[in-house]
Design a protein around this motif. Structure first.
Motif, PDB file in Angstrom:
ATOM      1  N   LYS A 137      -0.282   6.494   9.327  1.00  0.00           N
ATOM      2  CA  LYS A 137       0.912   7.164   8.803  1.00  0.00           C
ATOM      3  C   LYS A 137       0.888   7.298   7.278  1.00  0.00           C
ATOM      4  N   VAL A 138      -0.312   7.474   6.730  1.00  0.00           N
ATOM      5  CA  VAL A 138      -0.470   7.729   5.298  1.00  0.00           C
ATOM      6  C   VAL A 138      -0.647   9.231   5.129  1.00  0.00           C
ATOM      7  N   LYS A 139       0.218   9.836   4.338  1.00  0.00           N
ATOM      8  CA  LYS A 139       0.189  11.294   4.157  1.00  0.00           C
ATOM      9  C   LYS A 139      -0.816  11.667   3.073  1.00  0.00           C
ATOM     10  N   ILE A 140      -1.739  12.553   3.399  1.00  0.00           N
ATOM     11  CA  ILE A 140      -2.688  13.060   2.411  1.00  0.00           C
ATOM     12  C   ILE A 140      -1.996  14.180   1.647  1.00  0.00           C
ATOM     13  N   LEU A 141      -1.881  13.996   0.344  1.00  0.00           N
ATOM     14  CA  LEU A 141      -1.226  14.998  -0.496  1.00  0.00           C
ATOM     15  C   LEU A 141      -2.211  16.042  -0.987  1.00  0.00           C
ATOM     16  N   ILE A 142      -3.399  15.573  -1.412  1.00  0.00           N
ATOM     17  CA  ILE A 142      -4.383  16.461  -2.020  1.00  0.00           C
ATOM     18  C   ILE A 142      -5.771  16.077  -1.532  1.00  0.00           C
ATOM     19  N   ILE A 143      -6.596  17.093  -1.289  1.00  0.00           N
ATOM     20  CA  ILE A 143      -8.021  16.875  -1.050  1.00  0.00           C
ATOM     21  C   ILE A 143      -8.779  17.596  -2.147  1.00  0.00           C
ATOM     22  N   MET A 190       0.839  -1.194   0.000  1.00  0.00           N
ATOM     23  CA  MET A 190       0.000   0.000   0.000  1.00  0.00           C
ATOM     24  C   MET A 190       0.879   1.250   0.000  1.00  0.00           C
ATOM     25  N   SER A 191       0.460   2.238  -0.756  1.00  0.00           N
ATOM     26  CA  SER A 191       1.190   3.498  -0.828  1.00  0.00           C
ATOM     27  C   SER A 191       1.095   4.236   0.504  1.00  0.00           C
ATOM     28  N   ASP A 192       2.073   5.088   0.776  1.00  0.00           N
ATOM     29  CA  ASP A 192       2.020   5.890   1.997  1.00  0.00           C
ATOM     30  C   ASP A 192       1.592   7.323   1.696  1.00  0.00           C
ATOM     31  N   ALA A 193       0.979   7.525   0.514  1.00  0.00           N
ATOM     32  CA  ALA A 193       0.480   8.845   0.106  1.00  0.00           C
ATOM     33  C   ALA A 193      -0.934   8.686  -0.443  1.00  0.00           C
ATOM     34  N   ALA A 194      -1.794   9.644  -0.097  1.00  0.00           N
ATOM     35  CA  ALA A 194      -3.205   9.515  -0.466  1.00  0.00           C
ATOM     36  C   ALA A 194      -3.752  10.775  -1.115  1.00  0.00           C
ATOM     37  N   ILE A 195      -4.797  10.551  -1.910  1.00  0.00           N
ATOM     38  CA  ILE A 195      -5.627  11.620  -2.453  1.00  0.00           C
ATOM     39  C   ILE A 195      -7.029  11.354  -1.937  1.00  0.00           C
ATOM     40  N   LEU A 196      -7.622  12.349  -1.294  1.00  0.00           N
ATOM     41  CA  LEU A 196      -8.958  12.224  -0.724  1.00  0.00           C
ATOM     42  C   LEU A 196      -9.938  13.057  -1.541  1.00  0.00           C
ATOM     43  N   CYS A 197     -11.044  12.430  -1.932  1.00  0.00           N
ATOM     44  CA  CYS A 197     -12.102  13.127  -2.665  1.00  0.00           C
ATOM     45  C   CYS A 197     -13.350  13.170  -1.795  1.00  0.00           C
ATOM     46  N   VAL A 198     -14.000  14.343  -1.759  1.00  0.00           N
ATOM     47  CA  VAL A 198     -15.177  14.533  -0.923  1.00  0.00           C
ATOM     48  C   VAL A 198     -16.295  15.113  -1.781  1.00  0.00           C
ATOM     49  N   ASP A 199     -17.414  14.392  -1.858  1.00  0.00           N
ATOM     50  CA  ASP A 199     -18.573  14.848  -2.621  1.00  0.00           C
ATOM     51  C   ASP A 199     -19.787  14.088  -2.118  1.00  0.00           C
ATOM     52  N   ASP A 200     -20.916  14.743  -2.034  1.00  0.00           N
ATOM     53  CA  ASP A 200     -22.113  14.072  -1.533  1.00  0.00           C
ATOM     54  C   ASP A 200     -22.816  13.240  -2.602  1.00  0.00           C
ATOM     55  N   GLU A 201     -22.304  13.261  -3.826  1.00  0.00           N
ATOM     56  CA  GLU A 201     -22.882  12.450  -4.897  1.00  0.00           C
ATOM     57  C   GLU A 201     -21.958  11.271  -5.182  1.00  0.00           C
ATOM     58  N   SER A 202     -22.465  10.057  -4.951  1.00  0.00           N
ATOM     59  CA  SER A 202     -21.627   8.868  -5.116  1.00  0.00           C
ATOM     60  C   SER A 202     -21.153   8.695  -6.561  1.00  0.00           C
ATOM     61  N   VAL A 203     -21.974   9.111  -7.533  1.00  0.00           N
ATOM     62  CA  VAL A 203     -21.567   8.985  -8.938  1.00  0.00           C
ATOM     63  C   VAL A 203     -20.345   9.861  -9.232  1.00  0.00           C
ATOM     64  N   VAL A 204     -20.262  11.008  -8.601  1.00  0.00           N
ATOM     65  CA  VAL A 204     -19.099  11.892  -8.779  1.00  0.00           C
ATOM     66  C   VAL A 204     -17.867  11.260  -8.145  1.00  0.00           C
ATOM     67  N   LEU A 205     -18.038  10.701  -6.939  1.00  0.00           N
ATOM     68  CA  LEU A 205     -16.911  10.049  -6.274  1.00  0.00           C
ATOM     69  C   LEU A 205     -16.378   8.873  -7.092  1.00  0.00           C
ATOM     70  N   MET A 206     -17.292   8.089  -7.638  1.00  0.00           N
ATOM     71  CA  MET A 206     -16.871   6.941  -8.448  1.00  0.00           C
ATOM     72  C   MET A 206     -16.120   7.406  -9.703  1.00  0.00           C
ATOM     73  N   ALA A 207     -16.613   8.475 -10.337  1.00  0.00           N
ATOM     74  CA  ALA A 207     -15.943   9.012 -11.525  1.00  0.00           C
ATOM     75  C   ALA A 207     -14.543   9.513 -11.173  1.00  0.00           C
ATOM     76  N   LEU A 208     -14.430  10.238 -10.073  1.00  0.00           N
ATOM     77  CA  LEU A 208     -13.122  10.743  -9.651  1.00  0.00           C
ATOM     78  C   LEU A 208     -12.159   9.592  -9.366  1.00  0.00           C
ATOM     79  N   LYS A 209     -12.624   8.609  -8.614  1.00  0.00           N
ATOM     80  CA  LYS A 209     -11.755   7.476  -8.263  1.00  0.00           C
ATOM     81  C   LYS A 209     -11.303   6.726  -9.514  1.00  0.00           C
ATOM     82  N   THR A 210     -12.235   6.466 -10.415  1.00  0.00           N
ATOM     83  CA  THR A 210     -11.902   5.758 -11.657  1.00  0.00           C
ATOM     84  C   THR A 210     -10.870   6.536 -12.464  1.00  0.00           C
ATOM     85  N   GLN A 211     -11.094   7.841 -12.603  1.00  0.00           N
ATOM     86  CA  GLN A 211     -10.166   8.660 -13.385  1.00  0.00           C
ATOM     87  C   GLN A 211      -8.798   8.748 -12.716  1.00  0.00           C
TER      88      GLN A 211
END
Length: 130
Positions: free
Chosen positions: A53-59, A1-22
């Protein structure tokens, strides 16, 4: 597992799925991709990642969400974690909210819905290399 993360926040699950896929298509296994459907859930994810100990790089956060709007959430994040890069994604934010986020959350970029995968890649890649 990587020690760096990108977190996406949206109340629409379809948007979250699109972001994660992309993001997975663009950056592969270089990062952990976490999703949250509210600011409250995002704080839970942030705390869990911090414990692991996973560093969030971008939200990447939507603006129009229930309870806490994206600009307010990103300002809170910036106060606690000024090194995290913040990006707002919105279809409805007014210019005042975007300016407030730029000034008080050190907003790196604002993507407007619907965004393109190329725009997402450019913003994230440029942010990570800055």
């Amino acid at each position: 597992m990587s020690d760096a993360a990108i977190l996406c926040v949206d109340d629409e699950s379809v948007v979250l799925m699109a972001l994660k896929t992309q993001l997975q298509r663009l950056f592969g296994r270089r990062y952990v991709y976490e999703m949250a459907c509210s600011a409250e859930e995002a704080w839970t994810v942030i705390n869990e990642l911090e414990e692991e100990k996973v560093k969030i790089l971008i939200i990447v956060s939507d603006w129009l969400m229930p309870n806490v709007k994206g600009d307010e959430f990103l300002m809170q994040v910036h106060q606690r974690f000024p090194e995290i890069i913040t990006v707002m994604i919105t279809g409805q934010a007014d210019e005042a909210a975007i300016q407030r986020a730029r000034q008080e959350a050190n907003l790196y970029a604002c993507l407007h819905k619907p965004w393109t995968e190329e725009d997402l890649q450019q913003v994230i890649s440029t942010a990570l290399n800055s």
